[in-house]
Design an enzyme around this catalytic site. Structure first.
Site, PDB file in Angstrom:
ATOM      1  N   CYS A   1       2.663  -1.588  -3.838  1.00 25.80           N
ATOM      2  CA  CYS A   1       4.039  -1.122  -3.999  1.00 25.80           C
ATOM      3  C   CYS A   1       4.364  -0.829  -5.465  1.00 25.80           C
ATOM      4  O   CYS A   1       3.795  -1.446  -6.364  1.00 25.80           O
ATOM      5  CB  CYS A   1       4.992  -2.179  -3.448  1.00 25.80           C
ATOM      6  SG  CYS A   1       4.590  -3.863  -3.943  1.00 25.80           S
TER       7      CYS A   1
ATOM      8  N   CYS B   1       4.701  -5.976  -7.015  1.00 24.86           N
ATOM      9  CA  CYS B   1       4.962  -4.553  -7.222  1.00 24.86           C
ATOM     10  C   CYS B   1       4.932  -4.197  -8.711  1.00 24.86           C
ATOM     11  O   CYS B   1       5.382  -4.978  -9.540  1.00 24.86           O
ATOM     12  CB  CYS B   1       6.305  -4.169  -6.615  1.00 24.86           C
ATOM     13  SG  CYS B   1       6.384  -4.514  -4.848  1.00 24.86           S
TER      14      CYS B   1
END
Ligand code: AVW
Length: 241
Positions: free
Chosen positions: A154, A74
């Site tokens: 993400c 992420c």
């Protein structure tokens, strides 16, 4: 006899290239995760062996995608379109971003060509259809892998687009036709576009395709700045642009 010998020679050569392909797959797989590579190979090759190499749909790779784990990083994930060289040059020198090619899925198959044939369980690496020819195993794989990568995206994600072409957000590209649509507002906060010219009209299209709730941001960065920063070991990732 001559024709028979030639025929045998050819099939032997093809069998060997297929074995080379499998060894490359397995050794890259082992370097990456070290386990379950035979299982990954079985799931991968069932997508295209014993099949017309012009009729391999994207979902033929579903079992392979399910069999392997994609570990998204992420806030470090990077997409690209028509910028493969700049992106991977930068990434090799500076470990700032995670591209699809840095994940297990992408790294095992990067720069390889493969296909199967009706009535055979071999993998061939020559005589395969070209990228745009038909529903070929290589393009279908990259479409499926790209969808999985974007599905997993993400945090704040980045895309590097090519400012020296008329349509940096090209509707027929994998980024525009697959990846952008897969970004989820429940997982992705902002899409950061890196490009030499943020006023390019094709970016309007990108904005409309982004799911509601995902922020859009564009930063104008000259290619020379990306290259220079890649070579500058002193500069931290966040200081490049
Ligand atoms: P791309 P995408 N003939 O730079 O957005 C042969 O357009 O599509 O970027 N090979 C081709 C052809 C073609 N006509 N078109 C594309 N390719 C191959 C995965 C070629 O190897 C990552 F996650 C080219 O370098 C990126 O975010 C590559 O496809 C995204 O998908 C990419 O074409 C890049 O796909």
């Amino acid at each position: 006899i001559c024709i028979l010998a030639l025929g045998l020679g050819l099939s032997q050569r093809q069998a060997n290239t297929g074995n080379d392909f499998k060894s490359t797959f397995l050794s890259r797989c082992q370097q990456f995760q070290g386990s379950n590579c035979q299982r990954a190979w079985d799931a991968f090759q069932q997508a295209y062996v014993n099949r017309d190499p012009c009729n391999v749909p994207v979902d033929a790779y579903d079992p392979f995608i399910t069999a392997v784990t994609l570990k998204p990083q992420c806030n470090r994930m990077m997409f690209w379109s028509k910028t493969k060289e700049v992106v991977h040059d930068f990434n090799e020198k500076k470990n700032c971003f995670q591209t699809l090619e840095d994940t297990f899925l992408g790294s095992v198959l990067d720069k390889l060509t493969w296909c199967g044939k009706d009535g055979s369980f071999e993998t061939f690496t020559t005589g395969c259809p070209a990228w745009n020819e038909c529903d070929n195993p290589v393009r279908s794989f990259w479409q499926r892998a790209s969808a999985a990568f974007a599905d997993a995206a993400c945090g704040n994600v980045t895309v590097m687009l090519n400012g020296s072409i008329a349509t940096p957000f090209d509707p027929s590209s994998i980024f525009a036709s697959i990846e952008v649509n897969k970004l989820k507002s429940t997982q992705v906060n902002t899409l950061n576009v890196v490009l030499t010219n943020c006023a390019n009209p094709s970016l309007q299209e990108l904005k409309t395709k982004l799911a509601e709730g995902i922020n859009y941001n564009c930063k104008e960065v000259p290619v020379t700045q990306i290259q220079e920063c890649g070579s500058d070991q002193e500069k931290a990732c966040g200081a490049c642009w």
